[in-house]
Motif scaffolding. Structure first.
Motif, PDB file in Angstrom:
ATOM      1  N   ARG A  66      24.439  -1.904  26.939  1.00 14.55           N
ATOM      2  CA  ARG A  66      23.033  -1.716  26.556  1.00 14.55           C
ATOM      3  C   ARG A  66      22.922  -0.722  25.401  1.00 14.55           C
ATOM      4  O   ARG A  66      22.099  -0.899  24.511  1.00 14.55           O
ATOM      5  CB  ARG A  66      22.216  -1.255  27.770  1.00 14.55           C
ATOM      6  N   ARG A  67      23.750   0.309  25.403  1.00  4.25           N
ATOM      7  CA  ARG A  67      23.726   1.254  24.284  1.00  4.25           C
ATOM      8  C   ARG A  67      24.163   0.577  22.991  1.00  4.25           C
ATOM      9  O   ARG A  67      23.648   0.891  21.908  1.00  4.25           O
ATOM     10  CB  ARG A  67      24.637   2.446  24.595  1.00  4.25           C
ATOM     11  N   LEU A  68      25.112  -0.342  23.084  1.00  7.23           N
ATOM     12  CA  LEU A  68      25.540  -1.085  21.890  1.00  7.23           C
ATOM     13  C   LEU A  68      24.389  -1.891  21.296  1.00  7.23           C
ATOM     14  O   LEU A  68      24.245  -2.001  20.074  1.00  7.23           O
ATOM     15  CB  LEU A  68      26.698  -2.025  22.236  1.00  7.23           C
ATOM     16  N   LEU A  69      23.563  -2.476  22.152  1.00 10.81           N
ATOM     17  CA  LEU A  69      22.492  -3.354  21.684  1.00 10.81           C
ATOM     18  C   LEU A  69      21.323  -2.589  21.073  1.00 10.81           C
ATOM     19  O   LEU A  69      20.619  -3.127  20.207  1.00 10.81           O
ATOM     20  CB  LEU A  69      21.981  -4.212  22.846  1.00 10.81           C
ATOM     21  N   LEU A  70      21.093  -1.364  21.504  1.00 13.03           N
ATOM     22  CA  LEU A  70      19.919  -0.621  21.031  1.00 13.03           C
ATOM     23  C   LEU A  70      20.014  -0.303  19.546  1.00 13.03           C
ATOM     24  O   LEU A  70      21.091   0.036  19.032  1.00 13.03           O
ATOM     25  CB  LEU A  70      19.770   0.676  21.825  1.00 13.03           C
ATOM     26  N   ARG A  71      18.886  -0.392  18.861  1.00 14.35           N
ATOM     27  CA  ARG A  71      18.825  -0.058  17.439  1.00 14.35           C
ATOM     28  C   ARG A  71      17.437   0.475  17.116  1.00 14.35           C
ATOM     29  O   ARG A  71      16.514   0.409  17.939  1.00 14.35           O
ATOM     30  CB  ARG A  71      19.138  -1.283  16.590  1.00 14.35           C
ATOM     31  N   GLU A  72      17.270   0.974  15.892  1.00 16.45           N
ATOM     32  CA  GLU A  72      15.990   1.512  15.474  1.00 16.45           C
ATOM     33  C   GLU A  72      14.945   0.406  15.372  1.00 16.45           C
ATOM     34  O   GLU A  72      15.254  -0.718  14.962  1.00 16.45           O
ATOM     35  CB  GLU A  72      16.123   2.210  14.117  1.00 16.45           C
ATOM     36  N   ARG A  73      13.704   0.741  15.722  1.00 18.26           N
ATOM     37  CA  ARG A  73      12.614  -0.220  15.560  1.00 18.26           C
ATOM     38  C   ARG A  73      12.430  -0.526  14.067  1.00 18.26           C
ATOM     39  O   ARG A  73      12.464   0.368  13.234  1.00 18.26           O
ATOM     40  CB  ARG A  73      11.320   0.333  16.146  1.00 18.26           C
ATOM     41  N   GLY A  74      12.230  -1.774  13.757  1.00 15.94           N
ATOM     42  CA  GLY A  74      12.081  -2.184  12.361  1.00 15.94           C
ATOM     43  C   GLY A  74      13.389  -2.471  11.664  1.00 15.94           C
ATOM     44  O   GLY A  74      13.394  -2.752  10.459  1.00 15.94           O
ATOM     45  N   ALA A  75      14.517  -2.405  12.381  1.00 18.37           N
ATOM     46  CA  ALA A  75      15.815  -2.708  11.773  1.00 18.37           C
ATOM     47  C   ALA A  75      15.836  -4.158  11.296  1.00 18.37           C
ATOM     48  O   ALA A  75      15.229  -5.041  11.921  1.00 18.37           O
ATOM     49  CB  ALA A  75      16.931  -2.474  12.792  1.00 18.37           C
ATOM     50  N   PRO A  76      16.529  -4.440  10.190  1.00 18.04           N
ATOM     51  CA  PRO A  76      16.550  -5.820   9.671  1.00 18.04           C
ATOM     52  C   PRO A  76      17.299  -6.765  10.609  1.00 18.04           C
ATOM     53  O   PRO A  76      18.178  -6.337  11.371  1.00 18.04           O
ATOM     54  CB  PRO A  76      17.276  -5.680   8.323  1.00 18.04           C
ATOM     55  N   TRP A  77      16.948  -8.027  10.516  1.00 19.83           N
ATOM     56  CA  TRP A  77      17.600  -9.039  11.358  1.00 19.83           C
ATOM     57  C   TRP A  77      19.019  -9.297  10.876  1.00 19.83           C
ATOM     58  O   TRP A  77      19.316  -9.251   9.683  1.00 19.83           O
ATOM     59  CB  TRP A  77      16.817 -10.347  11.327  1.00 19.83           C
ATOM     60  N   THR A  78      19.895  -9.601  11.813  1.00 18.49           N
ATOM     61  CA  THR A  78      21.277  -9.962  11.496  1.00 18.49           C
ATOM     62  C   THR A  78      21.525 -11.404  11.936  1.00 18.49           C
ATOM     63  O   THR A  78      20.789 -11.943  12.779  1.00 18.49           O
ATOM     64  CB  THR A  78      22.262  -9.040  12.234  1.00 18.49           C
ATOM     65  N   PRO A  79      22.560 -12.059  11.402  1.00 16.99           N
ATOM     66  CA  PRO A  79      22.848 -13.432  11.843  1.00 16.99           C
ATOM     67  C   PRO A  79      23.051 -13.545  13.351  1.00 16.99           C
ATOM     68  O   PRO A  79      22.718 -14.574  13.949  1.00 16.99           O
ATOM     69  CB  PRO A  79      24.130 -13.778  11.075  1.00 16.99           C
ATOM     70  N   ALA A  80      23.575 -12.489  13.990  1.00 21.53           N
ATOM     71  CA  ALA A  80      23.789 -12.551  15.449  1.00 21.53           C
ATOM     72  C   ALA A  80      22.482 -12.517  16.221  1.00 21.53           C
ATOM     73  O   ALA A  80      22.455 -12.851  17.409  1.00 21.53           O
ATOM     74  CB  ALA A  80      24.685 -11.390  15.885  1.00 21.53           C
ATOM     75  N   ASP A  81      21.368 -12.113  15.564  1.00 18.70           N
ATOM     76  CA  ASP A  81      20.063 -12.128  16.233  1.00 18.70           C
ATOM     77  C   ASP A  81      19.486 -13.536  16.335  1.00 18.70           C
ATOM     78  O   ASP A  81      18.611 -13.793  17.173  1.00 18.70           O
ATOM     79  CB  ASP A  81      19.056 -11.255  15.469  1.00 18.70           C
ATOM     80  N   VAL A  82      19.933 -14.433  15.464  1.00 20.36           N
ATOM     81  CA  VAL A  82      19.320 -15.767  15.386  1.00 20.36           C
ATOM     82  C   VAL A  82      19.417 -16.530  16.712  1.00 20.36           C
ATOM     83  O   VAL A  82      18.425 -17.112  17.164  1.00 20.36           O
ATOM     84  CB  VAL A  82      19.925 -16.563  14.215  1.00 20.36           C
ATOM     85  N   PRO A  83      20.572 -16.556  17.395  1.00 20.46           N
ATOM     86  CA  PRO A  83      20.593 -17.244  18.701  1.00 20.46           C
ATOM     87  C   PRO A  83      19.642 -16.620  19.718  1.00 20.46           C
ATOM     88  O   PRO A  83      19.067 -17.337  20.543  1.00 20.46           O
ATOM     89  CB  PRO A  83      22.055 -17.105  19.143  1.00 20.46           C
TER      90      PRO A  83
END
Length: 497
Positions: A439-456
């Motif tokens: 879960r810590r790996l997945l967390l990021r700042e709000r408003g962070a840009p999308w990455t290809p891994a987000d598409v699925p």
């Protein structure tokens, strides 16, 4: 196996030089005819498109839609004709029956409908790629034309059936079979992939023309032509099965924008301009995900468990209030009860519809329960005559709208995933199957840009959410409020009369 090779260079034999000049002149004359016809068709298509775009309609939506559809059709045809300018014709078949067929990027008829050139994807052109000396398939000679701009710069012949080949007066040569491929390999390289339509080999042709049903996997080492064969198969399928494929569309996915730029001219050069190309980061509509990401995070997002995480995030947005909520409906106080919300939520979930569509069931069920409260609070009997009025009052109440939305908010996939990956509490609630480290790996700042891994993840969320009905809810509320006002005006008018 003997063959005749005419490569466009200066031969030492004067007889061969004369034959070469004669053959080049003959092929140039036919090429001139083909380009003249191409220019005529291009001009006609441009004029038809211009007339269509300038034409007036009856003003109805259907008429405008029909005009736009014809404009798109003529525009595609014009793009197709302009895209095949380079190396328009690249081959000729001389058959045992004495006929001669030119093969090129698309079929070209003359003004009377007679065939000037055969589309490379047509069944009659298959022998151009598959005929061999062992199985000539009725082909006496296969001629490859080397062109630049609109001129013939070289000719290479392969005699496939010596026993049937007529006396040509040409001496034999040692070039056999693969001459056209060798020409392609020695061609000048550019920064973009060239099509191989003139040099498709027999094995490649069998892949390109394979039957449509099922999944076709083409594999091989780097540089073996997998990409080129896949592109040519796409062009062939659009030619042979256009009615079935074109209506659904064709999507070509490449690993990155540089790759797509490298291959982007291949399909247009093969006569197909309607194929959509995208990278994996562009597969979700409206998103161009290009940001870099830690490989460990990308791998976790691709884990099958993330489907359960996204599903948990959706269910977590279907909330129950912790206690009763007071609601002001035009001065009358009623109560939102957790039990009513739970029962309405149960009915909505039982419909097994996506979140935003099931929300319609939830809202209608909950408003029906609140309408009974409102009728009782006002001392009225809830019946078919006044039910619509009570529901309109509820929908017009700010308290009702706020609390209903807090219980079951309409969502987009972008909202859901952005909140999930930036809110530790939401992630902890939805991702109980993941470890604290994950879960810590997945967390990021709000408003962070999308990455290809987000598409699925976005795609999974969109599937679970369905289309948002927030806009339709507002429109329905406004329409019902307007109907209520119209009804009051009509009643007032009757009283005045």
């Amino acid at each position: 196996m003997d063959a005749v090779n005419i490569d466009g260079g200066e031969p030492e034999d004067p007889v061969l030089g004369s034959v070469l000049a004669s053959e080049l002149a003959h092929e140039q004359a036919h090429l001139d005819l083909l380009y003249a016809r191409l220019d005529e068709l291009t001009q006609e298509a441009a004029e038809v498109l211009d007339r269509t775009q300038r034409s007036t309609t009856t003003g109805t939506p259907a008429a405008r839609m029909e005009r736009d559809a014809f404009a798109a059709l003529h525009g595609d045809r014009l793009s197709q004709l302009r895209a095949v300018e380079e190396r328009l014709c690249f081959g000729r078949l001389d058959l045992v029956d004495g006929s001669r067929t030119y093969v090129g990027r698309l079929g070209l008829p003359d003004a009377d409908g007679a065939r000037l050139m055969l589309d490379w994807r047509a069944p009659g052109a298959q022998a151009f790629y598959r005929a061999t000396p062992a199985l000539p398939d009725g082909v006496l000679r296969r001629r490859h034309l080397v062109t630049f701009a609109r001129g013939v710069t070289g000719i290479e012949d392969e005699v496939l059936d010596v026993a049937e080949f007529p006396e040509s007066g040409l001496p034999d040569s040692t070039v056999v079979g693969d001459g056209a491929l060798l020409l392609a390999l020695s061609a000048t390289r550019t920064g973009r992939m060239r099509d191989i339509v003139a040099t498709i080999q027999s094995e490649q042709d069998r892949v390109i023309r394979a039957p449509l049903p099922g999944v076709l996997v083409v594999q091989g080492g780097p540089g073996t032509g997998k990409t080129a064969v896949a592109l040519h198969r796409t062009a062939f399928l659009l030619y042979a099965h256009r009615d079935r494929i074109a209506s659904a569309g064709v999507l070509l996915v490449g690993p990155g924008t540089r790759f797509l730029s490298y291959i982007e001219q291949v399909l247009p050069s093969l006569g197909e301009t309607g194929v959509l190309m995208a990278t994996p980061g562009q597969l979700y509509p409206g998103i161009d995900a290009t940001a870099d990401e830690d490989p460990a995070v990308a791998a976790l997002k691709g884990d099958v468990r993330m489907a359960r995480v996204v599903g948990g995030a959706v269910r977590a947005r279907q909330r129950l209030p912790r206690g009763p909520r007071a609601l002001d409906v035009d001065g009358t106080m009623i109560e939102l009860r957790p039990r009513d919300v739970a029962e309405a939520r149960g009915r909505a979930r039982a419909s097994r519809r996506p979140h935003n569509l099931a929300r319609v069931t939830f809202v209608n069920d909950l408003l029906a329960r609140l309408a009974r409260q409102l009728a009782s609070a006002t001392g009225s009997e809830l019946d078919e005559d006044n039910r619509a009025d009570f529901l309109a009052d509820l929908r017009g109440s700010r308290d009702v709208r706020r609390e209903v939305n807090l219980c079951w908010m309409p969502l987009t996939a972008e909202q859901l995933i952005a909140d999930l990956l930036s809110d530790p509490d939401k992630l902890a609630e939805a991702a109980q199957s993941l470890s604290d480290r994950e879960r810590r790996l997945l967390l990021r700042e709000r408003g962070a840009p999308w990455t290809p891994a987000d598409v699925p993840l976005l795609d999974e969320a969109a599937e679970l959410l369905g289309e948002s009905d927030a806009t339709s809810d507002v429109q329905r509320a406004e329409q019902k409020a307007q109907r209520k006002r119209d009804l009051e005006n009509a009643k007032a008018a009757i009283r005045n009369m």
